[in-house]
Design an enzyme around this catalytic site. Sequence first.
Site, PDB file in Angstrom:
ATOM      1  CB  SER A 124      -0.956  -0.065   1.199  1.00 28.65           C
ATOM      2  OG  SER A 124      -2.018   0.827   1.064  1.00 28.65           O
ATOM      3  CG  ASP A 265      -5.844  -4.425  -3.772  1.00 28.34           C
ATOM      4  OD1 ASP A 265      -6.082  -3.551  -2.926  1.00 28.34           O
ATOM      5  OD2 ASP A 265      -4.730  -4.949  -3.939  1.00 28.34           O
ATOM      6  CG  HIS A 292      -5.122  -3.235   0.292  1.00 32.79           C
ATOM      7  ND1 HIS A 292      -4.757  -2.665  -0.906  1.00 32.79           N
ATOM      8  CD2 HIS A 292      -4.525  -2.470   1.265  1.00 32.79           C
ATOM      9  CE1 HIS A 292      -3.989  -1.612  -0.686  1.00 32.79           C
ATOM     10  NE2 HIS A 292      -3.825  -1.474   0.624  1.00 32.79           N
TER      11      HIS A 292
END
Length: 327
Positions: A124, A265, A292
């Site tokens: 991320s 995601d 994710h």
Amino acid sequence: MQGKASSSITEGEVTWKLPGNGEEVRTWYKVVGDLENSHQLPLVALHGGPGAGHNYISPMADLHSKFGVPVVLYDQVGCGRSTHLRSKTGDEGFWTENLFVHELDTIVDHLKIRQRGFNVWGSSWGGMLAGVYASRRPEGLQKIVIASGPCDMKTYLECVNKLLSELPDPIRQTLEDCDKRGDIESPEYEAASLEFIKRHVCRVDPLPDDVMATFNNLKEDPSTVYMTMQGPSEFRVIGNLKNWEATSRAHNITAKVLLTNGRYDEAQNSSMEGWSQKIPNVEWVVFEDSSHTPFWEEREHYMDVVGRFLIGPALIYCNCRDKNYDI
């Protein structure tokens, strides 16, 4: 060569001085494996948030037991077990990518892994940071993995808001209404956010303890880093990352790169595409049963893909590069 490795865990702190004012801060880290005697290059793992802490990326230590890769986990300054610097809350000129690049370089040099060579994995925000770091061509960096780290914030927000619009009406309306009122600590907002999380952040049910620990990190100190850089929520970015992009710098990356994300995601394919189009030496794998955090959702498969990329010359397949995606 793939091989089993016994578990060796070392924790420590590195004290370093902030650029500019020279204030001393501490970064906590954990090393899984033997940095000096391993046959594999070490992997430095960068967590997301910003300000989430290392807890939720703990499965990356599997790369040591499965492939013999030493793994370095750490809490970025501003969160977790590192110095928080709450006095810097709201200081957008302080909480910048340059600060975190400097911290990463400090960790690399403290652990004395630059000369031999090292790899970086980032999730991320950590993936965004990994891409920026690689674009600066630091000495010793060999390979990076950008895990669900978007290439620009504008496209990422388009993805997230499209996913928001597809939520069941009661959930979507609660999130939108609470966000407009700034009421992001109410039980209603937290319950609705949890529904989004279970669809697009981590689809493991119940959520793993280490994932919950990360949410607790953010809840205990939401303002110092997350609010300053991101904003009040995943759907509304008003911090200093609001105009962030790395598309213009991605072509500078000379390290080998693996992109990973999940079918469900919040970092949808279109938000990753800038990396794929600009990086010269890149592979891209989408995990079909994940969101994710495929390192939780398809843990064994994920470690196999990442491990083979790290210890081998390249992946043997790529399932995304030449396809077009709608946002």
